[in-house]
Design a protein around this motif. Structure first.
Motif, PDB file in Angstrom:
ATOM      1  N   PRO A  31       2.593 -30.678  28.892  1.00 20.23           N
ATOM      2  CA  PRO A  31       2.170 -31.807  28.057  1.00 20.23           C
ATOM      3  C   PRO A  31       1.610 -31.397  26.702  1.00 20.23           C
ATOM      4  N   VAL A  32       0.986 -30.220  26.592  1.00 17.57           N
ATOM      5  CA  VAL A  32       0.432 -29.799  25.308  1.00 17.57           C
ATOM      6  C   VAL A  32       1.551 -29.505  24.307  1.00 17.57           C
ATOM      7  N   LEU A  33       2.607 -28.841  24.771  1.00 18.17           N
ATOM      8  CA  LEU A  33       3.747 -28.570  23.898  1.00 18.17           C
ATOM      9  C   LEU A  33       4.387 -29.878  23.445  1.00 18.17           C
ATOM     10  N   TYR A  34       4.529 -30.804  24.371  1.00 19.90           N
ATOM     11  CA  TYR A  34       5.113 -32.104  24.028  1.00 19.90           C
ATOM     12  C   TYR A  34       4.249 -32.813  22.985  1.00 19.90           C
ATOM     13  N   ALA A  35       2.953 -32.821  23.205  1.00 20.22           N
ATOM     14  CA  ALA A  35       2.039 -33.508  22.290  1.00 20.22           C
ATOM     15  C   ALA A  35       2.070 -32.880  20.907  1.00 20.22           C
ATOM     16  N   ALA A  36       2.157 -31.546  20.864  1.00 17.21           N
ATOM     17  CA  ALA A  36       2.180 -30.850  19.580  1.00 17.21           C
ATOM     18  C   ALA A  36       3.443 -31.181  18.801  1.00 17.21           C
ATOM     19  N   ALA A  37       4.573 -31.202  19.489  1.00 15.04           N
ATOM     20  CA  ALA A  37       5.835 -31.524  18.828  1.00 15.04           C
ATOM     21  C   ALA A  37       5.886 -32.992  18.425  1.00 15.04           C
ATOM     22  N   LEU A  85       8.826 -26.545   9.762  1.00 12.81           N
ATOM     23  CA  LEU A  85       7.597 -27.047   9.137  1.00 12.81           C
ATOM     24  C   LEU A  85       6.357 -26.600   9.906  1.00 12.81           C
ATOM     25  N   VAL A  86       6.441 -26.642  11.239  1.00  9.29           N
ATOM     26  CA  VAL A  86       5.309 -26.230  12.074  1.00  9.29           C
ATOM     27  C   VAL A  86       4.947 -24.774  11.774  1.00  9.29           C
ATOM     28  N   HIS A  87       5.970 -23.917  11.703  1.00  9.97           N
ATOM     29  CA  HIS A  87       5.724 -22.496  11.408  1.00  9.97           C
ATOM     30  C   HIS A  87       5.269 -22.297   9.965  1.00  9.97           C
ATOM     31  N   ASP A  88       5.882 -23.023   9.031  1.00  9.77           N
ATOM     32  CA  ASP A  88       5.491 -22.916   7.624  1.00  9.77           C
ATOM     33  C   ASP A  88       4.010 -23.235   7.434  1.00  9.77           C
ATOM     34  N   ASP A  89       3.560 -24.288   8.092  1.00  5.12           N
ATOM     35  CA  ASP A  89       2.171 -24.720   7.933  1.00  5.12           C
ATOM     36  C   ASP A  89       1.189 -23.652   8.425  1.00  5.12           C
ATOM     37  N   VAL A  90       1.588 -22.938   9.476  1.00  4.60           N
ATOM     38  CA  VAL A  90       0.738 -21.844   9.962  1.00  4.60           C
ATOM     39  C   VAL A  90       0.698 -20.720   8.933  1.00  4.60           C
ATOM     40  N   LEU A  91       1.876 -20.326   8.444  1.00  2.00           N
ATOM     41  CA  LEU A  91       1.957 -19.225   7.482  1.00  2.00           C
ATOM     42  C   LEU A  91       1.222 -19.552   6.190  1.00  2.00           C
ATOM     43  N   ASP A  92       1.344 -20.819   5.737  1.00  3.70           N
ATOM     44  CA  ASP A  92       0.738 -21.221   4.467  1.00  3.70           C
ATOM     45  C   ASP A  92      -0.683 -21.736   4.621  1.00  3.70           C
ATOM     46  N   GLU A  93      -1.165 -21.777   5.867  1.00  4.57           N
ATOM     47  CA  GLU A  93      -2.512 -22.255   6.163  1.00  4.57           C
ATOM     48  C   GLU A  93      -2.760 -23.666   5.624  1.00  4.57           C
ATOM     49  N   ALA A 115       4.945 -24.307  19.877  1.00  2.00           N
ATOM     50  CA  ALA A 115       5.636 -25.583  19.689  1.00  2.00           C
ATOM     51  C   ALA A 115       6.839 -25.411  18.768  1.00  2.00           C
ATOM     52  N   GLY A 116       6.669 -24.641  17.691  1.00  2.00           N
ATOM     53  CA  GLY A 116       7.791 -24.364  16.794  1.00  2.00           C
ATOM     54  C   GLY A 116       8.899 -23.618  17.507  1.00  2.00           C
ATOM     55  N   ASP A 117       8.521 -22.604  18.275  1.00  2.00           N
ATOM     56  CA  ASP A 117       9.513 -21.840  19.056  1.00  2.00           C
ATOM     57  C   ASP A 117      10.233 -22.752  20.040  1.00  2.00           C
ATOM     58  N   PHE A 118       9.461 -23.621  20.682  1.00  2.00           N
ATOM     59  CA  PHE A 118      10.040 -24.547  21.649  1.00  2.00           C
ATOM     60  C   PHE A 118      11.069 -25.471  21.001  1.00  2.00           C
ATOM     61  N   LEU A 119      10.732 -25.981  19.811  1.00  2.00           N
ATOM     62  CA  LEU A 119      11.665 -26.865  19.111  1.00  2.00           C
ATOM     63  C   LEU A 119      12.934 -26.134  18.715  1.00  2.00           C
ATOM     64  N   PHE A 120      12.803 -24.891  18.240  1.00  2.00           N
ATOM     65  CA  PHE A 120      13.993 -24.091  17.925  1.00  2.00           C
ATOM     66  C   PHE A 120      14.846 -23.898  19.178  1.00  2.00           C
ATOM     67  N   ALA A 121      14.192 -23.628  20.307  1.00  2.00           N
ATOM     68  CA  ALA A 121      14.926 -23.424  21.562  1.00  2.00           C
ATOM     69  C   ALA A 121      15.633 -24.706  21.992  1.00  2.00           C
ATOM     70  N   GLN A 122      14.939 -25.840  21.883  1.00  2.00           N
ATOM     71  CA  GLN A 122      15.550 -27.118  22.237  1.00  2.00           C
ATOM     72  C   GLN A 122      16.768 -27.408  21.356  1.00  2.00           C
ATOM     73  N   SER A 123      16.632 -27.141  20.063  1.00  3.21           N
ATOM     74  CA  SER A 123      17.763 -27.389  19.157  1.00  3.21           C
ATOM     75  C   SER A 123      18.955 -26.516  19.541  1.00  3.21           C
ATOM     76  N   SER A 124      18.689 -25.280  19.953  1.00  5.12           N
ATOM     77  CA  SER A 124      19.769 -24.374  20.360  1.00  5.12           C
ATOM     78  C   SER A 124      20.472 -24.885  21.617  1.00  5.12           C
ATOM     79  N   TRP A 125      19.682 -25.440  22.544  1.00 10.56           N
ATOM     80  CA  TRP A 125      20.254 -25.977  23.781  1.00 10.56           C
ATOM     81  C   TRP A 125      21.186 -27.159  23.479  1.00 10.56           C
ATOM     82  N   TYR A 126      20.698 -28.097  22.669  1.00  7.64           N
ATOM     83  CA  TYR A 126      21.524 -29.259  22.332  1.00  7.64           C
ATOM     84  C   TYR A 126      22.728 -28.862  21.484  1.00  7.64           C
ATOM     85  N   LEU A 127      22.553 -27.853  20.629  1.00  6.96           N
ATOM     86  CA  LEU A 127      23.657 -27.364  19.812  1.00  6.96           C
ATOM     87  C   LEU A 127      24.763 -26.786  20.686  1.00  6.96           C
ATOM     88  N   ALA A 128      24.379 -25.987  21.677  1.00  9.36           N
ATOM     89  CA  ALA A 128      25.361 -25.398  22.595  1.00  9.36           C
ATOM     90  C   ALA A 128      26.127 -26.477  23.340  1.00  9.36           C
TER      91      ALA A 128
END
Length: 323
Positions: A31-37, A85-93, A115-128
């Protein structure tokens, strides 16, 4: 923007369905990953990338039809964009995004990265699951390009030797690549004409570059209310963008402020004032206009249709964001 709304009118129902589907597609067991995304999806956004994918789908098909695979591709592009965007915001503080707190501020840096990693993984799954190898190849390279863009940006913060050519290359990796791939992928799913899909790739590339330049101008001239974050945020992070690079030869004071990395409290406001007085912003607008004209020319070989005209109209709205 009224003009953009009129361009999107023919795909309004598709975009509404996309908004609903995005939350379903990120259904996570934790649920935390879902809420973050969900946090960032709930904030909305321009949805420019999926809209362009849907318009390219209509413009490249025989009967202005949008296939289910193209709708799914539009959703995938927005998930990939949101993950970046999630990863960018971390890098750019960054503390805010789209007017709300960033994911890492609401939860934690660790959760934001996951959460960013999870979204990338989800996109890869749907892309496949599109089961189209060529489209998989085109879209999956975008994630590599994002990493390339971030690495390039990370090494040149506050670097006064940074060139406009390097800026354009970085802008392609961070923005142009996804829009270009989405346009090409949409065409690939509706036509076997390689020329059309390649020209739509270039259309997306030029649109992406122009859009990034306009975003970078807005970072300087926009209000906090409009941007959803403080004006000058990118500059404060040391990201030297087109209007800054064009302004540097005009004023030595700007270079001094950048060298000092805006160490004094009034440095940023002084720099923004210098930028607004000079010609760098106009030069950046002119460069964006050149890319937009190039984008329109990429549509020449598309069959004449209302959808082709909508793509042209959308192209012309990009500069209106700063006029």
């Amino acid at each position: 923007m009224v003009v953009v709304d009129s361009v999107f009118a023919p795909i309004e129902n598709d975009l509404l369905a996309l908004n609903r589907n995005l939350k379903n597609m990120i259904g996570a067991r934790h649920p935390v990953l879902y809420a973050a995304a969900e946090h960032l999806f709930t904030a909305g956004g321009k949805r420019l990338r999926p809209a362009i994918v849907l318009l390219c789908a209509k413009a490249s098909s025989e009967n202005s039809e949008i296939f289910s695979s193209q709708r799914r591709l539009a959703e995938i592009t927005e998930i990939i964009h949101t993950a970046s965007l999630v990863h960018d915001d971390v890098l750019d503080e960054c503390s805010t995004r789209r007017g709300i707190q960033t994911v890492h501020n609401v939860f934690s840096t660790k959760i934001a990265i996951l959460a960013g990693d999870f979204l990338f993984a989800q996109s890869s799954w749907y892309l496949a699951n599109l089961e189209n190898l060529q489209v998989v190849k085109v879209i999956s390279k975008v994630i590599t390009d994002f990493a390339e863009g971030e690495v390039r940006q990370g090494f040149v913060r506050f670097d006064l030797q940074y060139s406009i050519e390097e800026y354009i290359a970085k802008s392609f990796y961070k923005t142009g690549s996804l829009i270009a791939a989405g346009c090409q992928g949409a065409a690939m799913l509706s036509t076997s004409d390689a020329q059309i899909s390649n020209e739509l790739y270039m259309y997306g590339r030029y649109m992406g570059l122009a859009f990034q330049i306009v975003d970078d101008i807005l970072d300087i001239v926009g209000s906090t209310a409009y941007l959803g974050k403080p004006a000058g945020s990118d500059l404060l992070q040391g990201n030297l963008t087109a209007p800054v690079l064009f302004s540097l030869p005009e004023t030595f004071q700007l270079a001094e402020l950048i060298e000092k990395e805006f160490s004094d409290t009034d440095n940023l406001s002084y720099a923004l004032n210098l930028l607004n007085k000079g010609s760098g912003i106009q030069q950046a607008k002119d460069l964006a206009a050149e890319y937009l004209q190039a984008a329109i020319e990429c549509l020449n070989n598309l069959k004449d249709s209302s959808n082709k005209e909508l793509l042209k109209k959308l192209t012309l709205t990009v500069l209106e964001r700063i006029n």
